[in-house]
Write an enzyme that holds these catalytic residues in place. Structure first.
Site, PDB file in Angstrom:
ATOM      1  CG  HIS A 156      -1.668  -1.238   1.441  1.00 32.75           C
ATOM      2  ND1 HIS A 156      -2.874  -1.529   0.832  1.00 32.75           N
ATOM      3  CD2 HIS A 156      -1.346  -2.315   2.199  1.00 32.75           C
ATOM      4  CE1 HIS A 156      -3.266  -2.742   1.224  1.00 32.75           C
ATOM      5  NE2 HIS A 156      -2.358  -3.245   2.040  1.00 32.75           N
ATOM      6  CB  SER A 277      13.838  23.114 -14.106  1.00 34.21           C
ATOM      7  OG  SER A 277      13.095  24.306 -14.185  1.00 34.21           O
ATOM      8  CE  LYS A 283      11.636  21.003  -9.650  1.00 37.27           C
ATOM      9  NZ  LYS A 283      10.784  20.057 -10.244  1.00 37.27           N
ATOM     10  CD  GLU A 290       9.029  12.752 -14.533  1.00 37.73           C
ATOM     11  OE1 GLU A 290       8.992  13.595 -15.460  1.00 37.73           O
ATOM     12  OE2 GLU A 290       9.181  13.076 -13.341  1.00 37.73           O
TER      13      GLU A 290
END
Ligand code: ARG
Length: 458
Positions: A156, A277, A283, A290
């Site tokens: 979970h 970024s 970043k 992704e």
């Protein structure tokens, strides 16, 4: 507009119709397979006395010339031909004259395209397999190096019980191992040769289909000529197997995104495999993971498209089937690219072992082991569960982990607890005690790694 079938028509095809119907823009991808099929076909025709040996040799030279010139860039495949089959035949006739017109004897584009697609899919499976094996080798290396890297195992998405990084990666090893075996199953089942099925009903020429099958490394010819030209099951099976690979990559990618987050910091993705970024200088984003996760949608899409295109098609060939190509090609290329990039990202990734172990400690992953400790000291499991639950609540109040609780505190909950509790609930002990087959304990994981090694060297 170069077509193979002008005879029966008195009017030119409408330009829009021609473009709508044409497939050369995408089926040129299998020009090699198309030529390979034709080479086998003419060899068989000559063996059967349908072509003379001289005609055979002229056609073979012509086909090899086309292959050579396309490969070295002196001949380009242009959209003035309807499809790759027309392109090859027209070029052959240009090169060797009238004898080239004999190539298509006893053949239809229906069995020809069925063959080309099978050859292409089979070649691609053969390319994908070693790419997947490389991924497994990287996973295996990481397993070998991390049999004592303790980390939380989750259910979970909540910390559950301690495992090791080796054990966690072992789960992915199993997934990609099954993927390879699925591809091998598909390859075995699809390995029958449709050439010689003609348009749908075979042909009146005395073809030797078994010979063509053998020349093209198939196990045997397909059994039924109507099925031969209209079977696309193997493409659906392939797209399903590719979707499963992407699903596995996507789950793995998701974990890497989580592990790479500021909250977890379990992994450090190599600079070569991350991006920044344009506005936020701090970043370092896990774009590869992704994108792999995102591209899963394309591959699932191809599977749905193919199932839907085939639904309700009457026997035998229908032009709908031309739709089997673009998304299948895209799915294959996408999966190959994703596996390669994912492997590179994994291979260069650093694991923050200290942070992983701390995370396991501070998530009460050893709570089950506290209860088991109490059971070993004579407390019934249900009571032990209750005592441990209250201990966890206490720790939550104090903001500490079970390992940090002083002995007198432990003893307030149960007098059977002694100083040996700390050793009993250390991450090392928790993992070391779990040695059932497939568990993270050292003996179990050694056996798993050994089994993997054998499989990889087979
Ligand atoms: N381009 C066609 C395809 O991909 C080749 C087969 C054409 N056959 C036909 N009967 N029109 O399916």
């Amino acid at each position: 507009m170069a077509q193979l079938w002008g005879g029966r028509f008195t009017k030119e095809t409408d330009k829009l119709v021609y473009n709508f119907n044409a497939s050369i823009s995408f089926d040129q991808k299998f020009y090699r397979q198309d030529i390979r099929g034709s080479l086998a076909h003419v060899r068989m025709l000559a063996k059967q006395g349908i072509l003379t040996e001289q005609e055979r040799d002229q056609i073979i030279d012509g086909l090899n010339g086309i292959l050579r010139d396309v490969e070295n860039g002196t001949l380009s495949i242009t959209d003035e031909y309807e499809d790759i089959h027309s392109f090859v035949e027209a070029n052959l006739i240009d090169r060797i004259g009238d004898v080239g017109k004999k190539l298509h004897t006893g053949r239809s584009r229906n069995d020809q395209v069925a063959l080309d697609m099978k050859l292409y899919v089979r070649d691609e499976i053969d390319e994908l397999d070693p790419i997947l094996k490389k991924l497994l080798l990287v996973i295996e290396r990481i397993m070998e190096e991390n049999t004592e890297t303790y980390m939380p195992g989750f259910t979970h998405l909540q910390k559950a019980q301690p495992v090791t990084l080796a054990h966690h990666f072992g789960a992915y090893f199993e997934m990609f191992r099954r993927d390879r075996s699925r591809l091998a199953d598909i390859r075995r089942r699809m390995n029958t040769c449709p050439l010689g099925a003609g348009a749908l009903a075979g042909t009146t020429y005395p073809l030797d289909r078994a010979y063509t099958a053998q020349l093209l490394d198939f196990d045997e010819p397909t059994a039924n000529s109507m099925d031969s030209v209209s079977d696309r099951d193997y493409i659906i099976e392939l797209l399903s197997a590719l979707s499963t690979i992407q699903m596995h990559l996507s789950r793995f990618s998701e974990e890497i995104c989580i592990w790479n987050s500021n909250e977890y910091r379990f992994v450090e993705i190599d600079d070569a495999y991350s991006t920044g970024s344009s506005i936020m200088p701090q970043k370092k984003n896990p774009d590869i993971a992704e994108l792999v996760r995102g591209k899963t949608g394309r591959v699932y899409g191809a599977l749905m498209q193919m199932l839907t295109s085939m639904k309700g098609l009457p026997l035998a060939y229908n032009k709908d089937m031309q739709e089997d190509k673009e998304l299948t090609f895209d799915a294959i290329d996408t999966v190959k690219g994703c596996v390669v990039l994912f492997t590179g990202m994994l291979d260069t990734m650093k694991f923050r072992k200290d942070i992983m172990e701390q995370s396991a400690k501070h998530g009460f992953t050893n709570a089950t082991d506290v209860a088991d400790y109490l059971v070993r000291k004579g407390i019934p499991f249900r009571d032990a569960h209750g005592i441990t639950g209250r201990l966890v609540l206490d720790c939550l109040d104090r903001g500490c982990s079970l390992d940090d609780l002083p002995l007198e505190e432990f003893r307030r909950y149960s007098p059977v607890i002694d100083s040996d509790i700390y050793e009993a609930i250390s991450m090392k002990t928790c993992v070391e005690r779990r040695n059932t087959t497939g568990a993270p304990g050292p003996e179990a994981i050694r056996a798993e790694i050994e089994r993997n090694r054998k499989y990889l060297s087979a």
